[in-house]
Design a protein around this motif. Structure first.
Motif, PDB file in Angstrom:
ATOM      1  N   GLU A 602       0.828  -1.200   0.000  1.00 40.44           N
ATOM      2  CA  GLU A 602       0.000   0.000   0.000  1.00 40.44           C
ATOM      3  C   GLU A 602       0.864   1.252   0.000  1.00 40.44           C
ATOM      4  OE1 GLU A 602      -3.784   1.924   2.456  1.00 40.44           O
ATOM      5  OE2 GLU A 602      -2.540   0.373   3.382  1.00 40.44           O
ATOM      6  N   ALA A 603       1.963   1.235   0.760  1.00 39.75           N
ATOM      7  CA  ALA A 603       2.870   2.376   0.752  1.00 39.75           C
ATOM      8  C   ALA A 603       3.464   2.578  -0.640  1.00 39.75           C
ATOM      9  CB  ALA A 603       3.982   2.168   1.778  1.00 39.75           C
ATOM     10  N   GLN A 604       3.803   1.492  -1.314  1.00 42.23           N
ATOM     11  CA  GLN A 604       4.319   1.596  -2.678  1.00 42.23           C
ATOM     12  C   GLN A 604       3.253   2.161  -3.620  1.00 42.23           C
ATOM     13  OE1 GLN A 604       5.461  -2.614  -2.603  1.00 42.23           O
ATOM     14  NE2 GLN A 604       7.548  -2.022  -3.123  1.00 42.23           N
ATOM     15  N   LEU A 605       2.028   1.714  -3.440  1.00 37.95           N
ATOM     16  CA  LEU A 605       0.924   2.242  -4.252  1.00 37.95           C
ATOM     17  C   LEU A 605       0.740   3.732  -4.031  1.00 37.95           C
ATOM     18  CD1 LEU A 605      -1.993  -0.371  -4.062  1.00 37.95           C
ATOM     19  CD2 LEU A 605      -1.133   0.734  -6.127  1.00 37.95           C
ATOM     20  N   LEU A 606       0.702   4.151  -2.771  1.00 36.55           N
ATOM     21  CA  LEU A 606       0.510   5.569  -2.466  1.00 36.55           C
ATOM     22  C   LEU A 606       1.643   6.402  -3.040  1.00 36.55           C
ATOM     23  CD1 LEU A 606      -0.744   5.211   1.208  1.00 36.55           C
ATOM     24  CD2 LEU A 606      -2.090   6.047  -0.737  1.00 36.55           C
ATOM     25  N   ALA A 607       2.872   5.891  -2.953  1.00 33.22           N
ATOM     26  CA  ALA A 607       4.004   6.617  -3.522  1.00 33.22           C
ATOM     27  C   ALA A 607       3.834   6.764  -5.029  1.00 33.22           C
ATOM     28  CB  ALA A 607       5.306   5.895  -3.190  1.00 33.22           C
ATOM     29  N   ALA A 608       3.401   5.683  -5.686  1.00 35.90           N
ATOM     30  CA  ALA A 608       3.206   5.733  -7.138  1.00 35.90           C
ATOM     31  C   ALA A 608       2.072   6.678  -7.524  1.00 35.90           C
ATOM     32  CB  ALA A 608       2.921   4.328  -7.663  1.00 35.90           C
ATOM     33  N   GLU A 609       1.093   6.828  -6.650  1.00 32.75           N
ATOM     34  CA  GLU A 609      -0.039   7.723  -6.919  1.00 32.75           C
ATOM     35  C   GLU A 609       0.270   9.169  -6.525  1.00 32.75           C
ATOM     36  OE1 GLU A 609      -3.532   4.349  -6.189  1.00 32.75           O
ATOM     37  OE2 GLU A 609      -2.808   5.589  -4.540  1.00 32.75           O
ATOM     38  N   GLY A 610       1.476   9.405  -6.001  1.00 28.28           N
ATOM     39  CA  GLY A 610       1.873  10.756  -5.628  1.00 28.28           C
ATOM     40  C   GLY A 610       1.468  11.167  -4.234  1.00 28.28           C
ATOM     41  N   ASP A 611       0.914  10.241  -3.459  1.00 25.75           N
ATOM     42  CA  ASP A 611       0.477  10.570  -2.103  1.00 25.75           C
ATOM     43  C   ASP A 611       1.608  10.238  -1.123  1.00 25.75           C
ATOM     44  OD1 ASP A 611      -0.799  11.046   0.255  1.00 25.75           O
ATOM     45  OD2 ASP A 611      -2.453   9.629  -0.062  1.00 25.75           O
ATOM     46  N   LYS A 612       2.635  11.069  -1.098  1.00 26.01           N
ATOM     47  CA  LYS A 612       3.773  10.809  -0.211  1.00 26.01           C
ATOM     48  C   LYS A 612       3.379  10.916   1.252  1.00 26.01           C
ATOM     49  CE  LYS A 612       7.363  12.273  -3.461  1.00 26.01           C
ATOM     50  NZ  LYS A 612       8.562  13.148  -3.658  1.00 26.01           N
ATOM     51  N   GLU A 613       2.505  11.854   1.565  1.00 28.39           N
ATOM     52  CA  GLU A 613       2.087  12.021   2.952  1.00 28.39           C
ATOM     53  C   GLU A 613       1.377  10.764   3.453  1.00 28.39           C
ATOM     54  OE1 GLU A 613      -0.714  14.977   5.689  1.00 28.39           O
ATOM     55  OE2 GLU A 613      -0.134  15.563   3.642  1.00 28.39           O
ATOM     56  N   GLY A 614       0.519  10.176   2.585  1.00 28.62           N
ATOM     57  CA  GLY A 614      -0.182   8.956   2.973  1.00 28.62           C
ATOM     58  C   GLY A 614       0.781   7.803   3.193  1.00 28.62           C
ATOM     59  N   ALA A 615       1.810   7.696   2.336  1.00 22.54           N
ATOM     60  CA  ALA A 615       2.798   6.626   2.490  1.00 22.54           C
ATOM     61  C   ALA A 615       3.589   6.812   3.783  1.00 22.54           C
ATOM     62  CB  ALA A 615       3.729   6.609   1.281  1.00 22.54           C
ATOM     63  N   ARG A 616       3.990   8.050   4.074  1.00 20.71           N
ATOM     64  CA  ARG A 616       4.722   8.294   5.318  1.00 20.71           C
ATOM     65  C   ARG A 616       3.861   7.979   6.537  1.00 20.71           C
ATOM     66  NH1 ARG A 616       6.461  12.991   2.542  1.00 20.71           N
ATOM     67  NH2 ARG A 616       4.971  14.266   3.719  1.00 20.71           N
ATOM     68  N   ALA A 617       2.567   8.242   6.426  1.00 20.05           N
ATOM     69  CA  ALA A 617       1.664   7.949   7.543  1.00 20.05           C
ATOM     70  C   ALA A 617       1.620   6.444   7.826  1.00 20.05           C
ATOM     71  CB  ALA A 617       0.266   8.475   7.245  1.00 20.05           C
ATOM     72  N   LEU A 618       1.689   5.629   6.774  1.00 21.03           N
ATOM     73  CA  LEU A 618       1.719   4.184   6.992  1.00 21.03           C
ATOM     74  C   LEU A 618       2.969   3.769   7.750  1.00 21.03           C
ATOM     75  CD1 LEU A 618       0.454   2.682   3.597  1.00 21.03           C
ATOM     76  CD2 LEU A 618      -0.652   2.512   5.815  1.00 21.03           C
ATOM     77  N   PHE A 619       4.102   4.338   7.358  1.00 20.70           N
ATOM     78  CA  PHE A 619       5.334   4.067   8.096  1.00 20.70           C
ATOM     79  C   PHE A 619       5.209   4.539   9.538  1.00 20.70           C
ATOM     80  CE2 PHE A 619       7.181   3.467   3.929  1.00 20.70           C
ATOM     81  CZ  PHE A 619       8.233   2.574   4.147  1.00 20.70           C
TER      82      PHE A 619
END
Length: 661
Positions: A602-619
């Motif tokens: 999911e973090a990889q997906l969010l990064a690919a979709e340009g949602d860096k904030e969402g990916a960082r939130a998962l971490f």
């Protein structure tokens, strides 16, 4: 007391292994132990030849084990205890025959690193592995595919008139039967281990063996071996000769495992005529020594080092507050990157001995390396003379063919199938037809009738395991062309390196089957192998859609869905198709999406979709990937794509310096 052998139950907090991954292992898992071509040019000729000798290009016919998690509950494990007045050895026949404990009774001291938990992690050639104890690595470079598999076990007569425990199985990567005989003479402080690998085929077979001993580690631990040089492998795909003990010319003595910063292998250059041994001793000069007859010529130290990544892996494999460990090892070649030819009809056999060693701490921890190793070698010779080990080997050899008596545990049915097919006679290691099970059933039918049974009329299920040896491939080629036959034939042809024929078999199967996803997934892997990432993504998307249409209930379908979904998401993201990858993600069951493996996806997906904030939130919320591969750097790569901050400690599993490319 006379030596006794008894069954027992060992209870440990354990994470269940989970189901096998139903997708055939058409390619090896990412492997760290690879030497690039530039590094080979300066190697001794025999070493370079054996490093290049038939490395694995698939995991077939073995299946991947990646269905485990990290939730541990008290679990009863079948054990075999071998005991005399001096030692108590506890063996786990259901987990690769691992010697979980070797306890020295007079000193009240555990000689091995005994892991207090059973936590699978992605270190074996086929995934699941666990740390601790003494393991028997056979097959190919890496931890054996039998790490978490049951072995046959029984009692046989020992050379001294007592009882001996025999472990045996059929190693499937190289199609070789092997046995491990363990016994404790009544007055011995050393556990004797006789090992035999046989080649029943009419061709030479690449062979691999390393006995891997986990030993306790602290600031005072020193590893000694009869060598002044070693071959260093530091997970940067290079192998180079270095001096012992100051391996890197920086004044740091790497024979103390905690003085290095990063994980590393040191393969000792033991002189041909020298006695073969390796020891791990604490600050007081006490510890464990392993020695053998000369056939087992290699010796190695593996250290995790004191750096952040190595410490993280140590904690990952056990539980907080547990002491660390290093590994001392013994193998058939100088390094673990080599495979040794075993000629048709021949065998390799040797004897090992494991026991306590006490040496003068001033000598073994002194700055003079020749004096230190000479002291350890002299104390070994006093405790167990080299001549006695050679004599024990000669005494054991006639007993290696003795047929087992009382059964203690049962392994798989694959050996019985191979013995049935080839009419093989293997004295001492019977593979009884009674062990044949459901996975062997269709292959036995192919052997009997020449037809591979189809699933027509039954409830749909993912295909069972494939067999890929030439004799099975020949039978599949002459069998009626049913969908499952074409699927398994393609897998066998792929394993043989005949990619074009494999693709044709899978494409023929697609035309005559309603269950398309297994064939489409195989074609997707073939596309990736050919460099056609776009077509691979198309095949993966179609395969996942077809699986979702067909899938039923049960853990086998759940495993297939998770495995195919994970591969499909990765392939689609690799060609920039985040929308299609998101569709696969949404097609996964909620409990699968909630797992750590798919939190990373999911973090990889969010990064690919340009949602860096969402990916960082998962971490930030925290997740664990249970089957994070040894040496994998994917966590750091994903984090770097969404943040300029340093990688958080909880995700740092790096096994090499950041500057290494």
């Amino acid at each position: 007391m006379a030596t006794t052998v008894r069954r027992a139950v060992l209870t440990l907090p354990a994470a269940p292994l989970g189901p096998e991954n139903p997708l055939p292992g058409l390619r090896p898992l990412d492997e760290q132990h690879v030497v690039d071509e530039r590094s080979r040019t300066g190697l001794p000729r025999d070493m370079a030849r054996q490093i290049g000798y038939e490395p694995l290009r698939t995991l077939l016919p073995v299946r991947v084990l990646d269905g485990y998690g990290r939730e541990r509950t008290p679990t009863d494990l079948d054990a075999i205890v071998i005991e005399n007045d001096h030692l108590r050895a506890t063996v786990l026949p259901g987990l690769g025959g691992r010697v979980h404990s070797l306890f020295h009774k007079p000193a009240g001291r555990e000689l091995l690193y005994r892991n207090p938990v059973l936590q699978p992690a992605d270190f074996a050639l086929n995934g699941a592995w666990f740390s601790g104890g003494l393991e028997w690595n056979i097959g190919a470079t890496g931890h054996t595919t039998l790490s978490c598999a049951p072995l046959h076990a029984a009692i046989v007569p020992a050379p001294d008139g007592g009882d001996m425990v025999r472990l045996w199985e059929w190693e499937r990567l190289r199609d070789l039967p092997f046995q491990v005989d363990l016994w404790l003479p009544a007055d011995s402080e050393f556990l004797y281990v006789g090992v035999r690998i046989r080649n029943p085929h009419e061709r030479t077979v690449p062979t691999y063996w390393w006995s891997n001993i986990a030993v306790p580690e602290d600031e005072g631990t020193r590893v000694l071996a009869p060598a002044d040089e070693a071959w260093h492998f530091g997970y940067a795909r290079s192998l180079r000769r270095v001096p012992v003990p100051d391996a890197h010319g920086d004044g740091v003595d790497r024979t103390y495992p905690l003085r290095g910063d990063h994980p590393a292998d040191y393969f000792y250059e033991v002189p041909r005529d020298a006695r073969k041994w390796i020891a791990s001793l604490d600050a007081g000069g006490q510890g464990l020594v392993q020695t053998s007859t000369d056939r087992l010529s290699g010796r190695k130290l593996f250290l995790w080092g004191a750096g952040r990544g190595g410490r993280r892996w140590q904690r990952w494999l056990t539980e907080p507050g547990t002491p660390g460990y290093a590994e001392i090892q013994a193998g058939l070649a100088r390094t673990q990157l080599e495979h040794v030819p075993l000629e048709a009809g021949a065998e390799f056999s040797w004897l090992e001995a494991y026991g306590p060693l006490a040496a003068d701490p001033r000598a073994v921890h002194g700055e003079d390396w020749p004096t230190a190793r000479a002291q350890a070698g002299a104390r070994l010779e006093e405790a167990l003379p080299r001549a006695r080990v050679d004599a024990a080997y000669e005494a054991w050899r006639p007993y290696a063919d003795h047929e087992p008596g009382q059964s203690l545990a049962a392994g798989s049915g694959w050996g019985a199938l191979e013995v049935l097919r080839g009419g093989l006679k293997l004295p001492g290691t019977p593979f009884d037809e009674a062990t044949l099970g459901e996975q062997q059933r269709p292959w036995r039918e192919l052997l009997r009738s020449g037809t591979f049974p189809d699933r027509a009329g039954g409830a749909p299920t993912p295909p069972g395991p494939s067999l890929v040896a030439q004799h099975w491939r020949d039978m599949l080629e002459t069998a009626p062309a049913e969908p499952l036959t074409e699927y398994h034939l393609g897998v066998a042809q792929w394993h043989a390196g005949d990619v074009a024929q494999a693709v044709r078999s899978w494409e023929r199967g697609l035309k005559i089957t309603r269950s398309r996803w297994p064939l489409l997934r195989c074609l997707a892997v073939a596309d990736l192998d050919a460099g056609n990432a776009g077509r691979a993504a198309d095949h993966y998307a179609e395969a996942f859609e077809d699986l979702c249409r067909e899938r039923g209930d049960g853990e086998e379908w759940a495993a297939a869905t998770a495995a195919l979904g994970r591969e499909a998401i990765g392939a689609l993201l690799a060609v920039g198709r985040a929308d299609a990858a998101r569709a696969v993600w949404e097609g996964l069951p909620p409990e699968v999406r909630a797992s750590g493996r798919f939190r990373l996806a999911e973090a990889q997906l969010l990064a690919a979709e340009g949602d860096k904030e969402g990916a960082r939130a998962l971490f930030g919320a925290g997740f664990e990937v249970p089957d994070l591969r040894e040496g994998a750097e994917v966590l750091g790569e994903v984090w770097a794509s969404v943040s300029d901050e340093p990688l958080p400690d909880a995700y740092d599993y790096r096994m090499r310096p950041p500057a290494v490319e």
